[in-house]
Design a protein around this motif. Sequence first.
Motif, short mmCIF file in Angstrom:
data_model
loop_
_atom_site.label_atom_id
_atom_site.label_comp_id
_atom_site.label_asym_id
_atom_site.label_seq_id
_atom_site.Cartn_x
_atom_site.Cartn_y
_atom_site.Cartn_z
N GLY A 45 -2.12 11.92 0.99
CA GLY A 45 -1.64 11.12 2.12
C GLY A 45 -1.84 9.62 2.01
N ILE A 46 -1.82 9.07 0.79
CA ILE A 46 -1.97 7.62 0.65
C ILE A 46 -0.60 6.97 0.80
CG2 ILE A 46 -2.70 5.73 -0.85
CD1 ILE A 46 -4.54 7.75 -2.26
N ASP A 47 -0.32 6.45 1.98
CA ASP A 47 0.93 5.75 2.25
C ASP A 47 0.71 4.28 1.90
OD1 ASP A 47 3.16 4.47 3.27
OD2 ASP A 47 3.31 5.78 5.02
N THR A 48 1.21 3.89 0.75
CA THR A 48 0.91 2.56 0.20
C THR A 48 1.49 1.42 1.03
OG1 THR A 48 2.80 2.82 -1.31
CG2 THR A 48 0.61 3.38 -2.16
N ALA A 49 2.44 1.73 1.91
CA ALA A 49 2.99 0.67 2.78
C ALA A 49 1.94 0.11 3.71
CB ALA A 49 4.17 1.22 3.58
N TYR A 50 0.91 0.91 4.01
CA TYR A 50 -0.09 0.53 5.00
C TYR A 50 -1.42 0.07 4.39
CZ TYR A 50 3.23 2.52 8.25
OH TYR A 50 4.37 2.78 8.98
N TYR A 51 -1.37 -0.29 3.12
CA TYR A 51 -2.54 -0.85 2.45
C TYR A 51 -2.16 -2.22 1.88
CZ TYR A 51 -4.73 3.80 2.49
OH TYR A 51 -5.29 4.98 2.86
N ASN A 52 -3.15 -3.13 1.84
CA ASN A 52 -2.87 -4.43 1.24
C ASN A 52 -3.09 -4.38 -0.27
OD1 ASN A 52 -5.68 -4.96 0.65
ND2 ASN A 52 -5.97 -5.63 2.77
N ALA A 53 -2.78 -5.48 -0.94
CA ALA A 53 -2.83 -5.51 -2.40
C ALA A 53 -4.23 -5.22 -2.95
CB ALA A 53 -2.34 -6.86 -2.91
N LEU A 54 -5.26 -5.76 -2.30
CA LEU A 54 -6.63 -5.53 -2.77
C LEU A 54 -7.04 -4.08 -2.62
CD1 LEU A 54 -8.50 -8.71 -1.44
CD2 LEU A 54 -7.91 -8.16 -3.81
N GLU A 55 -6.67 -3.47 -1.49
CA GLU A 55 -6.97 -2.05 -1.28
C GLU A 55 -6.27 -1.18 -2.31
OE1 GLU A 55 -7.74 -1.59 3.51
OE2 GLU A 55 -5.68 -1.89 2.83
N ILE A 56 -5.01 -1.50 -2.58
CA ILE A 56 -4.25 -0.74 -3.57
C ILE A 56 -4.87 -0.85 -4.95
CG2 ILE A 56 -2.03 -0.69 -4.80
CD1 ILE A 56 -0.70 -1.28 -2.06
N ALA A 57 -5.33 -2.05 -5.31
CA ALA A 57 -5.96 -2.23 -6.62
C ALA A 57 -7.22 -1.36 -6.75
CB ALA A 57 -6.31 -3.70 -6.83
N LYS A 58 -7.97 -1.24 -5.66
CA LYS A 58 -9.19 -0.43 -5.69
C LYS A 58 -8.87 1.06 -5.75
CE LYS A 58 -13.61 0.30 -3.31
NZ LYS A 58 -14.39 0.14 -4.55
N ILE A 59 -7.90 1.47 -4.97
CA ILE A 59 -7.52 2.89 -4.94
C ILE A 59 -7.03 3.36 -6.30
CG2 ILE A 59 -5.81 4.51 -4.03
CD1 ILE A 59 -5.91 2.87 -1.40
N PHE A 60 -6.22 2.54 -6.94
CA PHE A 60 -5.56 2.97 -8.18
C PHE A 60 -6.15 2.29 -9.42
CE2 PHE A 60 -2.42 3.49 -4.75
CZ PHE A 60 -2.13 4.84 -4.89
N LEU A 70 2.94 -2.82 -9.68
CA LEU A 70 4.16 -2.26 -9.11
C LEU A 70 3.87 -1.58 -7.78
CD1 LEU A 70 7.19 -1.90 -9.68
CD2 LEU A 70 6.63 0.28 -10.78
N ILE A 71 2.77 -0.83 -7.71
CA ILE A 71 2.39 -0.16 -6.46
C ILE A 71 2.07 -1.18 -5.38
CG2 ILE A 71 0.76 1.43 -5.36
CD1 ILE A 71 0.36 2.70 -8.16
N GLN A 72 1.43 -2.29 -5.75
CA GLN A 72 1.11 -3.34 -4.77
C GLN A 72 2.37 -3.86 -4.09
OE1 GLN A 72 -1.16 -5.79 -7.51
NE2 GLN A 72 -3.05 -5.41 -6.36
N GLY A 73 3.48 -3.81 -4.79
CA GLY A 73 4.74 -4.26 -4.21
C GLY A 73 5.24 -3.36 -3.09
N ALA A 74 4.64 -2.16 -2.95
CA ALA A 74 5.04 -1.24 -1.89
C ALA A 74 4.45 -1.62 -0.54
CB ALA A 74 4.61 0.18 -2.25
N SER A 75 3.43 -2.46 -0.52
CA SER A 75 2.76 -2.85 0.71
C SER A 75 3.76 -3.41 1.72
CB SER A 75 1.67 -3.88 0.41
OG SER A 75 0.98 -4.23 1.60
N GLY A 76 3.80 -2.83 2.91
CA GLY A 76 4.71 -3.30 3.95
C GLY A 76 6.09 -2.68 3.92
N HIS A 77 6.38 -1.89 2.89
CA HIS A 77 7.71 -1.29 2.76
C HIS A 77 7.74 0.06 3.49
CE1 HIS A 77 8.31 -4.42 -0.12
NE2 HIS A 77 9.47 -3.95 -0.56
#
Length: 203
Positions: A45-60, A70-77
Amino acid sequence: MNKPSENTLKLLFEYEVGGGKAYYEKKLSRFTWPGGSSGPTIGIGIDTAYYNALEIAKIFEFLPDDQIELIQGASGHTGQRGREYTVKLREAGIVVTWDHAVKIFNELTWTKFSKAAEKTFPGLEDLHEDAYGAIVSLVFNRGTLLSGDSRREMREIKALIPDKNYIKIAAQFRSMKRIWEGKGLDGLLKRRDAEADLIESCA
């Protein structure tokens, strides 16, 4: 912060990853778009639209840098933009294994959402572990916003928690289904009922 109960894990795995490892590896180890206002989603259930770039970097952090970027670009989408960006992520061949998905859930996801739920719903940590888990599941799925007509049941739940009124809390979960009825989102209707059932079992 409470650890997820066995019943909570069963519910979350059922509605986030089709019950567990076999379905996950077949259908969800690559990015998907669940529909509605979702963004590109992977793992448990990790919806990458609802995480910021720093959070995404830590998760992945276990992925190559170019895939993380590339995943960081999903933030807000979200919504249609999320659907379109999901295609881009799938074309990139990004895969999150089941073991990594569970590790992320245990170390980051549950902590993030249980803390958010406790902040939003004072007294939550004093509820039965299954009721606690059902409400964390709701926050996991819907976030913590309490304003607006679509969130009126969540405001009612907040008011009911101090009295541990499990039956009335469960009724609010079922009332919430009005938001998604007739919109082809039957999974959400079933999830709210499952959460309500779990809460009622605590009464």
